[in-house]
Design a protein around this motif. Structure first.
Motif, short mmCIF file in Angstrom:
data_model
loop_
_atom_site.label_atom_id
_atom_site.label_comp_id
_atom_site.label_asym_id
_atom_site.label_seq_id
_atom_site.Cartn_x
_atom_site.Cartn_y
_atom_site.Cartn_z
N GLY A 113 0.66 -1.07 -0.03
CA GLY A 113 -0.03 0.07 -0.07
C GLY A 113 1.02 1.45 0.04
N ILE A 114 1.82 1.36 0.82
CA ILE A 114 2.68 2.47 1.15
C ILE A 114 3.42 2.51 -0.29
N GLY A 115 3.98 1.34 -0.68
CA GLY A 115 4.87 1.39 -1.80
C GLY A 115 4.14 2.12 -2.95
N ASN A 116 2.66 1.52 -3.36
CA ASN A 116 2.08 2.13 -4.39
C ASN A 116 1.90 3.78 -4.15
N CYS A 117 1.61 4.29 -2.96
CA CYS A 117 1.47 5.70 -2.67
C CYS A 117 2.79 6.31 -3.16
N ILE A 118 4.11 6.01 -2.67
CA ILE A 118 5.19 6.54 -3.09
C ILE A 118 5.56 6.68 -4.33
N VAL A 119 5.07 5.77 -5.09
CA VAL A 119 5.38 5.59 -6.55
C VAL A 119 4.35 6.66 -7.27
N PHE A 120 3.17 6.57 -7.08
CA PHE A 120 2.12 7.07 -7.51
C PHE A 120 2.25 8.67 -7.52
N ASP A 121 2.83 9.02 -6.25
CA ASP A 121 3.24 10.34 -6.08
C ASP A 121 4.04 11.13 -7.08
N HIS A 122 4.57 10.22 -7.77
CA HIS A 122 5.54 11.02 -8.71
C HIS A 122 5.30 10.50 -10.26
N LEU A 123 3.90 10.18 -10.22
CA LEU A 123 3.40 9.68 -11.87
C LEU A 123 2.61 10.66 -12.30
N GLU A 124 2.77 12.06 -12.38
CA GLU A 124 1.90 12.89 -13.18
C GLU A 124 1.91 12.69 -14.48
N GLU A 125 2.98 12.21 -14.97
CA GLU A 125 3.31 12.04 -16.52
C GLU A 125 2.12 11.13 -17.00
N PHE A 126 2.20 10.38 -16.27
CA PHE A 126 1.06 9.07 -16.84
C PHE A 126 -0.26 9.33 -16.10
N TYR A 127 -0.47 9.72 -15.19
CA TYR A 127 -1.89 9.91 -14.61
C TYR A 127 -2.10 11.30 -14.14
N PRO A 128 -2.21 12.36 -14.92
CA PRO A 128 -2.12 13.89 -14.31
C PRO A 128 -3.48 13.99 -13.22
N GLU A 129 -4.61 13.77 -13.78
CA GLU A 129 -5.74 14.08 -12.85
C GLU A 129 -5.59 13.14 -11.58
N GLY A 130 -5.20 11.75 -11.80
CA GLY A 130 -5.36 10.72 -10.77
C GLY A 130 -4.55 11.35 -9.54
N VAL A 131 -3.44 11.76 -10.11
CA VAL A 131 -2.11 12.25 -9.03
C VAL A 131 -2.48 13.37 -8.25
#
Length: 360
Positions: A277-295
């Motif tokens: 869970g925390i790993g997904n959060c740490i990664v997702f926090d830096h993925l604006e390029e792939f998921y701009p609205e979601g991030v």
């Protein structure tokens, strides 16, 4: 074109206090007094009499408390299977997992391996299981992973972190009692809930998207939005809605796939032992390029609950350690194809992944 013939959980109970019905659910499945039920229970409940007193043990039934500080491992499954085989005169009547995603995944894997030969690591991959699993029941005590509904059990093996993805993996019975999520620490509640939110974002923005996965993903995303952003829910409403978000999020990826955050968090988990869970959060926090609205929405949810994510995880890694992490991540081909299409290797290079990991 060939379509997936997806196995769904055939029976599910939902309701506050439904845990008390476990005995009547299990009784018809008991083979005889020599064939025990094995209860795998998160060790956080070891001294929780309110929970343990409701576990309906009879005859030679066993409760095995499972430590959950680390992600589940293939050799952990092998040890459990050997223990159960050695201590039971007959094949058990069933395996019941009571806990979070770690315990859910272990319960599914143990049920598979009790009717299979060889080692658990031999079955990491897609459709490698040939025998029907033992009857198995999932009872989540935290909401978000979707492990209660998925056809995979995520395990770290000696060479890779990869699930046992098979038609025999899903539970035969799931019991959803939102009261069991009482007392979950706020950060853990957030990270696991965000696992569900990230499932939705990755499914809804993937190339595998179809009307089936979209309908579940949109509902799960809506429920996550209510719980983590809109506010104004009572604790009971929040628990009920997040448990259903987890179910719908799991169903969404069942007929599509997850994406970049999951693929990269597998690398973190394999090398550093970072929890899912925390790993997904740490990664997702830096993925604006792939998921701009979601991030962008994720950052708002994080701010609303005052969540501070760890930083500097990859600051002191060697080139060899980066390569290990990158290789594990790039091994998740269906996830990358869902995220970036069939030609994903044109854009997702080791250099690209390293630059992202270096931000974490």
């Amino acid at each position: 074109m060939k379509y997936k013939n997806f196995p769904m959980v055939p029976r599910v109970v939902f309701g506050r206090g439904s845990f008390s019905q476990l005995n009547e659910i299990l009784m018809p499945k008991r083979k005889n007094s020599e064939a025990p039920f094995i209860f795998l229970v998160d060790d956080v409940f070891e001294n929780n009499k309110k929970i343990t007193s409701q576990i309906p043990t009879l005859f030679n039934d066993q409760i095995i408390f499972i430590p959950t500080e680390e992600e589940p491992k293939t050799d952990q499954v092998d040890v459990l299977v050997e223990k159960i085989r050695n201590e039971s005169n007959e094949i058990p009547s069933g395996i019941i997992g009571i806990g979070g995603g770690t315990v859910m995944d272990l319960a599914k894997a143990v049920a598979i391996m009790l009717t299979s030969t060889g080692k658990t690591e031999d079955y990491q991959g897609w459709d490698l299981v040939k025998n029907e699993a033992l009857y198995h029941v999932g009872i989540p005590t935290i909401s978000g992973t979707g492990a209660e509904v998925s056809r995979t059990t995520v395990l770290t093996g000696p060479d890779k972190k990869l699930g046992i993805n098979s038609d025999f993996t899903p539970f035969d019975q799931v019991l959803l009692d939102p009261e069991l999520t009482n007392g979950v620490p706020k950060d853990q509640w957030f990270y696991t809930g965000m696992d569900c939110y990230i499932h939705c974002v990755e499914s809804l923005n993937g190339t595998y998207l179809n009307a089936f996965s979209q309908s579940y993903g949109e509902k799960a995303g809506e429920l996550c939005h209510e719980v983590f952003y809109d506010g104004n829910l009572s604790e009971e409403e929040s628990q009920d809605k997040l448990m259903m978000a987890s179910w719908h999020g799991g169903m969404s990826i069942a007929y599509s796939q997850v994406g970049v955050a999951h693929a990269m968090s597998y690398g973190l988990s394999y090398l550093l032992g970072t929890r899912h869970g925390i790993g997904n959060c740490i990664v997702f926090d830096h993925l604006e390029e792939f998921y701009p609205e979601g991030v962008a929405m994720f950052k708002k949810m994080k701010a609303r609950f005052g969540i501070e994510l760890p930083t500097g995880l990859c600051a002191n890694l060697t080139d060899e350690e980066f390569d290990t992490m990158i290789n594990v991540s790039m091994g998740m081909e269906p996830l990358w194809e869902n995220a970036c299409g069939k030609n994903w290797k044109d854009t997702i290079t080791p250099e690209k992944l390293r630059s992202l990991y270096e931000k974490m």
